[in-house]
Enzyme design. Structure first.
Site, short mmCIF file in Angstrom:
data_model
loop_
_atom_site.label_atom_id
_atom_site.label_comp_id
_atom_site.label_asym_id
_atom_site.label_seq_id
_atom_site.Cartn_x
_atom_site.Cartn_y
_atom_site.Cartn_z
CD GLU A 110 -2.79 -1.26 2.42
OE1 GLU A 110 -4.00 -1.46 2.29
OE2 GLU A 110 -2.22 -1.18 3.53
C1 ACM Z 1 -1.99 -5.45 4.21
O1 ACM Z 1 -3.02 -5.94 4.70
N1 ACM Z 1 -1.94 -4.17 3.90
C2 ACM Z 1 -0.82 -6.27 3.93
#
Ligand code: ACM
Length: 517
Positions: free
Chosen positions: A334
């Site tokens: 992310e």
């Molecule tokens: C995640 O759940 N951002 C690895």
């Protein structure tokens, strides 16, 4: 007085050379709930009875003696009976043996073990220490429930079913992950989690040590990471961090339980706590405010600055010196405000630093875009195609599909804590899937195991951890250990239903699913 003494002498005389009579005991092995279920379980009619005359033997190896000691001390605490340790195996009937035999041909795996219970003896045999430890966990499950810590029960018949068990894990990597960044959890809490997961033969604990909301590991060369970045948590709750001494204590405690700690420093995104601690880590040189919300994907380290790599080098160097396992987890998920090109440049450099300090890289599946080596472990969480691209580069894969393994997903819409972005995950849903076929274009040989992450945005204390993790994590432990041919939801559910009593004895705040009624 004189009469009394001669009476004792007569009794002793009568007993010279005799073995104290043992009651026979017959308990079906199915009466005990073995989780994870072993490879091969061959029941026998007559079992073993542990009594005040039972001796314990562990040979001359200090490590197997330590395992015998773990058995004895837990047994004594539960029963009030002290087992006498002996140093000559062949003589002793009514004895418990822990045997380390590196030449044992019938055991193919370092975590494998053989367990044989007859009226005369209980023998746990393994070729390496992890196997002896795993056999010990099975032995505890074969004893009455009251072997679970922490009360003494003097009225229990300590019978063990007659059985031969030949066991070894399906996967080498059987993990749990705890996010100590969104909320901080004390060393005591982490140790309690280790105690619990070790019982189910989980052998990795991945600690998510840093995120936007908190930096939880002391880095001596960058002290403000914890002085500033350690103070915050989601919701403005109390922060905290582990000193290096405390962290070493966790690593050592885990090791005693045959669990390797895998530390994660999430980067280049999920780094607001670092960016708040050191203005110079930001491209504009301005410190970010501490963050206590629940959003993701808004922070990034400054990929163009040399200082960023000095920072990384220091952090990884110190972390590697605290890490006894082979892997450091670089996160990599992310990073929505890092350009693709910057992301790949950054992760190429970060991977080289991990290698420089003698460790291998683990990361969320996203890191594959930077180019990864076949020593890398990628962790699949959301995108099968991306994980498959990682596997095509030769990486090993750990499976943490969010809808199945994310322990912070609610059990049902009505669950008070937890999130729902990946769906709701009742206990049958968490169990009923097959790791070998989840990623259809990845050869089974590249799947090295599964891991159950517990993200803690909504999780503020140990009770909440236990509520979300148990019993789903127990099912994941079975998926990681037990071969597919020995798994079924019906069999597991039956065992889990009776296993609940142990959770109660251990005061685990587990979710009492309607499926367990
Ligand atoms: C995640 O759940 N951002 C690895």
């Amino acid at each position: 007085m004189k009469n009394h003494i001669s009476y004792i002498v007569i009794l002793l005389y009568l007993c010279v050379g005799c073995t104290p009579e043992k009651a026979q005991i017959s308990i079906p092995v199915a009466a005990r709930s073995l989780i994870p279920y072993p490879n091969e379980v061959i029941p026998a009619d007559q079992g073993f009875l542990i009594d005040a005359n039972t001796t314990i033997y562990a040979g001359t190896n200090l490590e197997s003696q330590a395992i015998a000691q773990q058995f004895s001390s837990r047994f004594t605490k539960a029963s009030g009976i002290t087992l006498v340790s002996v140093n000559e195996s062949k003589l002793a009937t009514n004895s418990i043996h822990f045997v380390l035999d590196s030449a044992a041909k019938e055991i193919t795996n370092d975590e494998g073990y053989l367990l044989k219970i007859t009226p005369d003896r209980m023998i746990v045999r393994a070729k390496a220490m992890p196997g002896l430890y795993m056999g010990l966990q099975t032995l505890f499950q074969l004893l009455p429930d009251e072997i679970e810590p922490d009360a003494m029960h003097t009225d229990i018949v300590w019978g063990v079913p007659g059985v031969t068990i030949n066991d070894a894990p399906q996967y080498a990597y059987r993990g749990a992950m705890l996010d100590v960044a969104r909320h901080f959890f004390s060393v005591k809490d982490v140790k309690r989690y280790i105690d619990l997961i070790a019982s189910y033969k989980i052998n990795k604990l991945h600690l998510h040590l840093t995120d936007d909301q908190g930096w939880r590991i002391e880095i001596k060369s960058w002290p403000k990471l914890t002085e500033i970045g350690g103070t915050s948590a989601v919701g403005g709750d109390q922060g905290g961090f582990y000193t290096q001494a405390e962290y070493r204590d966790i690593v050592a405690y885990a090791k005693l339980h045959h669990i390797t700690i895998i530390p994660e420093i999430d980067m280049p995104g999920h780094t607001n706590a670092a960016l708040a601690s050191y203005p110079a880590l930001n491209c504009d040189g301005i410190a970010r405010p501490l963050y206590t919300g629940m959003k993701v994907g808004f922070s990034t380290l400054c990929v163009d600055k040399e200082l960023t790599y000095k920072f990384l080098d220091d952090v990884i160097r110190e972390l590697a010196s605290l890490t006894d396992g082979d892997y450091i987890h670089l996160g990599g998920d992310e990073s929505h405000v890092t350009s693709k090109q910057d992301y790949n440049v950054f992760l190429t450099k970060a991977q080289a630093i991990v290698k420089k300090y003698g460790k291998n890289v683990m990361g969320w599946e996203d890191i594959q875009s930077a180019g990864i080596s076949d020593e890398t472990i990628i962790q699949h969480w959301t995108n099968a195609d991306i994980a498959t691209l990682g596997a095509k580069q030769g990486a090993s894969v750990v499976l943490s599909p969010a809808p199945k393994t994310y322990l912070d997903m609610k059990y049902s819409k009505d669950t008070k804590i937890g999130l729902t972005w990946a769906g709701v995950t009742p206990i049958d849903n968490a169990y009923a899937w097959n790791p070998a076929s989840l990623l259809k274009d990845v050869p089974a040989s590249q799947i090295i195991g599964i891991e159950s992450p517990l993200w803690t945005e909504t999780v503020v204390d140990m009770e909440a951890i236990e509520y979300l993790a148990f019993p789903r994590l127990i099912g994941h432990a079975e998926l990681g250990w037990t071969q597919e041919k020995n798994r079924s939801w019906e069999s597991y559910l039956k065992r889990l239903k009776s296993h609940q009593n142990r959770l109660k004895i251990r005061k685990v705040n587990y979710y009492q699913s309607p499926l367990l009624e």
